[in-house]
Design a protein around this motif. Structure first.
Motif, short mmCIF file in Angstrom:
data_model
loop_
_atom_site.label_atom_id
_atom_site.label_comp_id
_atom_site.label_asym_id
_atom_site.label_seq_id
_atom_site.Cartn_x
_atom_site.Cartn_y
_atom_site.Cartn_z
N SER A 1 18.44 26.02 18.38
CA SER A 1 18.52 26.02 20.01
C SER A 1 19.10 26.20 21.18
CB SER A 1 17.21 24.19 19.46
OG SER A 1 17.80 23.66 19.39
N ARG B 1 8.90 24.95 15.91
CA ARG B 1 9.96 24.62 15.54
C ARG B 1 11.09 24.00 16.31
NH1 ARG B 1 13.73 21.83 15.07
NH2 ARG B 1 15.47 22.08 13.28
N HIS C 1 16.07 20.40 8.41
CA HIS C 1 16.82 21.61 8.06
C HIS C 1 16.84 20.96 6.47
CE1 HIS C 1 17.87 22.97 11.68
NE2 HIS C 1 19.12 21.51 12.01
N LEU D 1 25.59 17.14 21.36
CA LEU D 1 25.48 15.41 20.65
C LEU D 1 25.78 14.43 20.46
CD1 LEU D 1 22.11 17.86 18.67
CD2 LEU D 1 21.81 16.32 20.34
N VAL E 1 11.94 19.79 19.03
CA VAL E 1 13.35 19.31 19.74
C VAL E 1 12.96 19.25 21.03
CG1 VAL E 1 15.39 19.48 19.66
CG2 VAL E 1 14.76 20.74 18.23
N ASN F 1 15.05 10.91 13.40
CA ASN F 1 15.16 10.35 14.54
C ASN F 1 14.02 9.54 14.35
OD1 ASN F 1 16.84 12.04 15.50
ND2 ASN F 1 16.23 13.46 16.01
N PHE G 1 12.59 15.45 11.28
CA PHE G 1 12.89 17.23 10.89
C PHE G 1 14.14 17.97 10.24
CE2 PHE G 1 14.22 18.36 14.71
CZ PHE G 1 14.42 17.77 15.33
N LYS H 1 18.59 8.73 17.65
CA LYS H 1 19.15 9.59 16.98
C LYS H 1 20.03 9.51 15.59
CE LYS H 1 18.84 13.51 19.96
NZ LYS H 1 17.41 14.74 19.90
N GLU I 1 25.61 17.10 11.18
CA GLU I 1 26.36 18.90 11.71
C GLU I 1 26.72 18.72 13.01
OE1 GLU I 1 22.81 21.77 12.51
OE2 GLU I 1 21.51 20.18 12.56
N HIS I 2 26.14 17.45 13.54
CA HIS I 2 26.55 17.72 15.66
C HIS I 2 27.36 17.17 15.69
CE1 HIS I 2 22.00 16.93 15.90
NE2 HIS I 2 22.51 18.62 15.84
N HIS J 1 17.11 15.24 10.43
CA HIS J 1 17.37 14.57 12.36
C HIS J 1 15.73 13.07 12.04
CE1 HIS J 1 19.31 17.49 12.97
NE2 HIS J 1 19.11 18.80 13.07
O1 2HG Z 1 17.05 16.83 18.70
C1 2HG Z 1 18.17 16.49 17.11
O2 2HG Z 1 18.52 15.26 17.06
C2 2HG Z 1 18.44 17.58 16.99
C3 2HG Z 1 18.69 18.69 17.42
C4 2HG Z 1 18.79 20.58 17.04
O3 2HG Z 1 19.68 20.15 15.54
C5 2HG Z 1 17.54 20.42 15.56
O4 2HG Z 1 17.54 20.98 14.54
O5 2HG Z 1 16.95 21.39 16.13
#
Ligand code: 2HG
Ligand code: ZN
Length: 467
Positions: A133, A329, A379, A73, A333, A388, A377, A344, A425-426, A386
């Motif tokens: 994912s 979940r 973790h 990403l 996304v 966004n 949304f 993002k 994490e990206h 995230h």
């Molecule tokens: O779309 C995203 O910003 C995060 C995608 C991915 O890291 C997730 O947690 O599903």
């Protein structure tokens, strides 16, 4: 001899791509945010070939851009546009080299698809816990290079915690065989950690020894509605305490995301009759047969409801129901594409600061861009949200993306105040490599630059990324 002729001596014809129609998929990322150029795409089949290619590139002053499943990403796998580089795809190096169930380790080549590794572990009655994912198409080399996280970091850690050894082709073409399968090794600097998360800027990871775990025998999957974000922290604490070491996932799903999924992703549904501000997808797993993890989850959630920490809960009664909840979940996304442009932010703050951060960042984003839709949304259990932002209704996508820099600044300045990370994490890739300079202490940057100069003095490894 030209560079292409010399590469043709190393590689099979089908492993050396130069036609525009063949190279095109390797020159852009899946979101089509970045586009680059390359002299060729090379697809070596073993570490020896990688070594010869890199040695050749080093001698000729050509850059190497390592690429895995190209699902990133942050654009780390996309070459620069100057074209004086080779995209080195690891996709042909996809062998599981060995699995050692007694040592709880698996040795895999960098081009193995994550799911392939999960399946090989399961076949040996073990678990490889990294899960995200893109697992059906992302590759282990990319997971290592970005230090991938995902939905089970709360329990098992991220890729840094899951790797015991690496094999790396260094920027001069030499091979470092560090494929040790040890849980203890205090013989100096932990060199593998330099390459993990380096996004290909220090060398090419060609293989790894990864940790395995006992395979789960029982799981409890629940979808709950929460009255407030503050309540989620106490719930997290209670579930961890009640379940011993069993809490694996604790994922935040806001109402706006669920609604977007229901509207745009077929198969999505509302688990409850009434709407709620926010939800959590919770999973506990146990490697013990008849562990009672489902009863533990039920009792803990009932007590949480009595204490007013959750307002509704549904626990999957079978695999199919658990799958349906996890589908939601993934759907949130997917649904992000629907409203048009999306900016993002892959941020982390200390877990206890998540509710306060979310409140402050939402207010700031809405004030900075009236009408913006905050779509936050992820973790929650490990503090990685995230955050966004979707374009306001009626705004042109390009007018919204023109605000990216300004809105990034608004969000990331708040992240910094909470002592967080602007890339959880990206990775940095070419998306955040400039911006990170504002937030990373100068001394850390200087150390990174010194390490880069020591390992890659010619600067041929994935230029323009991270640093
Ligand atoms: O779309 C995203 O910003 C995060 C995608 C991915 O890291 C997730 O947690 O599903
Ligand atoms: Zn994520």
């Amino acid at each position: 001899m030209s560079i292409l002729e010399r590469l043709a001596e190393i590689l099979e014809p089908s492993d050396l791509l130069t036609e525009a129609s063949d190279t095109a998929p390797y020159l852009t990322d899946w979101r089509k945010l970045y586009r680059g150029q390359a002299l060729a795409v090379v697809r070596p089949r073993d570490t020896g070939q990688v070594s010869r290619i890199v040695a050749l590139a080093s001698e000729a002053g050509i850059s190497i851009v390592p690429q895995g499943g190209n699902t990133g990403l942050a654009g780390a796998g996309v070459p620069p546009s100057n074209g004086n580089n080779l995209v080195l795809s690891l996709e042909r190096m996809n062998k599981i080299r060995s699995i050692d169930p007694a040592n709880y380790t698996i040795t895999v080549e960098a081009g193995c698809v994550l799911q392939q590794v999960q399946e090989a572990a399961a076949k040996a009655d073990r678990l490889f816990p990294l899960s995200l994912s893109a697992e059906g198409s992302c590759r282990i080399g990319g997971n290592l290079s970005t230090n991938a996280g995902g939905i089970a970091v709360l329990r098992y850690g991220n890729m840094r915690d899951l790797a015991l050894g690496l094999e790396v082709v260094l920027p001069d073409g030499r091979i470092w065989n560090g494929l040790r399968a040890l849980r203890k090794d205090n013989t100096g600097y932990d060199l593998k950690q330099l390459f993990i998360g380096a996004e290909g800027t220090l060398g090419v990871i060609t293989a790894a020894v990864l940790k395995l775990f006992p395979r789960p025998r029982e799981r409890a999957c629940a979808f709950v509605a929460v009255p407030s974000l503050e309540a989620t922290l106490e719930l997290l604490g209670r579930l961890r305490a009640a379940s011993g070491d069993s809490l694996t996932s604790f994922e935040l799903i806001p109402r706006v995301a669920l609604e977007m999924a229901i509207a745009h992703v077929p198969g999505s549904f509302d688990p409850f009759p009434d709407p709620h501000e926010a939800y959590l997808l919770i999973e506990m797993t146990s490697s013990r047969e008849n562990s009672g993890v489902t009863t533990i989850a039920e009792e803990a959630l009932t007590a949480a409801m009595e204490a007013g920490l959750i307002t509704e809960a549904t626990i999957a009664q079978n695999e199919a129901q658990a799958k349906a909840l996890w589908f939601l979940r993934e759907a949130i996304v997917e649904a992000q594409k629907a409203p048009g442009a999306c900016i993002k932010h892959d941020v982390a703050v200390p877990v206890a600061a998540v509710p306060a951060f979310l409140k402050e960042a939402r207010q700031a984003a809405e004030a900075a861009q009236p009408g913006v839709l905050v779509y936050a949304f992820g973790h929650l259990g490990d503090g990685n949200i995230h955050f966004n932002l979707m374009q306001p209704k009626g705004m042109k996508p390009e007018d919204f993306t023109a605000q990216t820099h300004r809105l990034n600044r608004v969000v990331h300045d708040i992240v910094a105040r909470y002592h967080g990370s602007i890339s959880a994490e990206h990775g940095l890739g070419q998306l955040r490599n400039e911006e990170v300079r504002r937030y990373k202490p100068a001394i850390e940057f200087e150390l990174m630059q010194k390490i880069k100069a020591a390992l890659d003095p010619k600067g041929i490894m994935n230029p323009g990324k991270v640093l």
